[in-house]
Design an enzyme around this catalytic site. Structure first.
Site, short mmCIF file in Angstrom:
data_model
loop_
_atom_site.label_atom_id
_atom_site.label_comp_id
_atom_site.label_asym_id
_atom_site.label_seq_id
_atom_site.Cartn_x
_atom_site.Cartn_y
_atom_site.Cartn_z
N ARG A 293 -6.70 -37.77 -10.89
CA ARG A 293 -6.38 -36.67 -11.80
C ARG A 293 -5.90 -35.50 -10.97
O ARG A 293 -6.67 -34.80 -10.32
CB ARG A 293 -7.63 -36.29 -12.60
CG ARG A 293 -7.31 -35.39 -13.81
CD ARG A 293 -8.58 -34.76 -14.34
NE ARG A 293 -8.98 -33.65 -13.47
CZ ARG A 293 -10.24 -33.31 -13.24
NH1 ARG A 293 -11.23 -34.00 -13.75
NH2 ARG A 293 -10.51 -32.27 -12.47
N HIS B 297 -9.38 -31.05 -15.65
CA HIS B 297 -9.92 -31.96 -16.66
C HIS B 297 -9.35 -31.62 -18.04
O HIS B 297 -9.04 -32.49 -18.84
CB HIS B 297 -11.44 -31.87 -16.68
CG HIS B 297 -12.08 -32.61 -17.81
ND1 HIS B 297 -12.20 -33.98 -17.83
CD2 HIS B 297 -12.63 -32.17 -18.97
CE1 HIS B 297 -12.81 -34.36 -18.94
NE2 HIS B 297 -13.06 -33.28 -19.65
N TYR C 13 -14.34 -26.65 -7.84
CA TYR C 13 -15.07 -27.80 -7.27
C TYR C 13 -14.26 -28.63 -6.29
O TYR C 13 -14.76 -29.58 -5.72
CB TYR C 13 -15.62 -28.70 -8.39
CG TYR C 13 -14.62 -29.13 -9.44
CD1 TYR C 13 -13.78 -30.22 -9.23
CD2 TYR C 13 -14.52 -28.45 -10.65
CE1 TYR C 13 -12.87 -30.62 -10.20
CE2 TYR C 13 -13.61 -28.84 -11.62
CZ TYR C 13 -12.79 -29.94 -11.41
OH TYR C 13 -11.89 -30.33 -12.37
#
Length: 345
Positions: A244, A248, A257
């Site tokens: 990815r 998200h 993160y």
């Protein structure tokens, strides 16, 4: 890993033709442009939210392209726009879901063979297994394919679905897009053993792990899985290893993160660039073809935007009409209260 037996009855699918190869690239280009446009539309207020799929075009187009829309049925999550596009679903109707219309989108699942978007994590796998089991009861050779991520694989619903499918030999393909992240948690911190496909052995389900950034490898794997299911041998797990490349969702900040360097290092080769080079090397496409593909993708994205902006609001009463096949006293009471407060009836 690959524990899916090769067909021994001559039913192996023929390799894609040159025209099909070029169509696959055009589909991936259209999905890439529409995905980037959808993110921009969210920022501009055209749609309230969207789950990007940058980097997963090969996994989605390759698997969706294998579906026989005359008999099979696909059960997506909230990130399968590329699958829908490969299946020929009208993109204005599909994207209307992200516009938050009352009934969750305008495309007709019965004719498109694509179930409504499922926002409940791992919820679609249960629906797929139920539908697939129904096909065995009817004597049909139709196959269900359900999508889930590496994060969703940790849900109990997935265990229930895989166990039931294996016991009942339901014709369902569990297509796992392992994009490296369960929102902000990396795969190695939430998938024991590091592989969802490896779990298949515990259920007696054949499984294969495939390069999810290689559209041809994904297409071949999915066609093999469908042939296995169609022959009455039960379910298959496909784990497409991809990445990815973006957030998200449009409400997520991946910078909290992971660093940009980590994102670049983990993403690997871009699936579009990779397939473009394959076509060039094989002499199956030239720069003029790629320019046409990009122009067509841009025109399609603009058409979808115009279609979305032309959609009016749905009648609020629909939220009561599409809950149960037969209404209930409680629902009737809620509907009457809503009409009194909102429509002053």
């Amino acid at each position: 890993m690959d524990t899916l037996p090769l067909p021994d009855d001559g039913t192996a699918a023929a390799p894609p033709t040159p025209d099909e190869l070029r169509e696959l690239y055009s589909l991936m280009a259209a999905v890439r442009r529409l995905d980037a446009s959808a993110v921009a539309w969210q920022r501009q207020g055209v749609i309230p939210g969207y789950a990007p799929e940058l980097g997963q075009e090969a996994a989605q187009v390759g698997s969706g392209y294998a579906v026989d829309t005359s008999r099979d049925f696909v059960f997506p999550t909230y990130r399968e726009m590329g699958v829908a596009r490969a299946m020929g679903v009208d993109m204005v109707e599909y994207m209307s879901t992200h516009k938050a219309t009352w009934h969750g989108g305008l495309h007709d699942p019965k004719t498109s063979r694509l179930a409504p978007i499922q926002a409940v994590v791992a919820g679609s796998v249960l629906h797929a297994v139920g539908w697939a089991h129904g096909q065995t009861l009817d004597g049909s050779d139709a196959v269900a394919m359900t999508y889930l991520g590496d994060g969703a694989s940790s849900q109990g619903d997935v265990h229930e679905a895989m166990n039931f499918a294996a016991v009942m030999k339901a014709p369902v393909v569990f297509f796992v897009q392992n994009n490296g992240w369960a929102i902000s948690v990396p795969t190695e911190r939430q998938v024991a053993g590091g592989s969802v496909a490896a779990r298949g052995a515990g259920y007696g389900i054949p499984a294969l792990q495939v390069d999810g950034n290689d559209v041809l490898a994904v297409l071949e794997a999915t066609r093999r899985a469908f042939a296995h299911c169609r022959s009455g041998k039960g379910p298959v797990i496909i784990e497409a290893m991809t990445y990815r490349r973006g957030p998200h969702s449009t409400s997520d900040d991946p910078g909290r993160y992971r660093s940009l360097d980590e994102e670049r290092d983990g993403a690997g080769e871009d699936p579009l660039r990779r397939f473009r080079q394959q076509l060039l090397s094989a002499g199956l496409a030239d720069e003029a073809f790629f320019a046409r593909a990009e122009a067509s993708a841009a025109a399609e994205a603009e058409m979808v935007r115009e279609g979305l902006e032309a959609l009016g609001p749905r009648p609020g009463s629909e939220m009561f009409d599409l809950v149960f096949q037969e209404t209930t006293p409680a629902l009737e009471s809620q509907s009457a209260s809503w009409r009194e407060e909102s429509e002053h009836v």
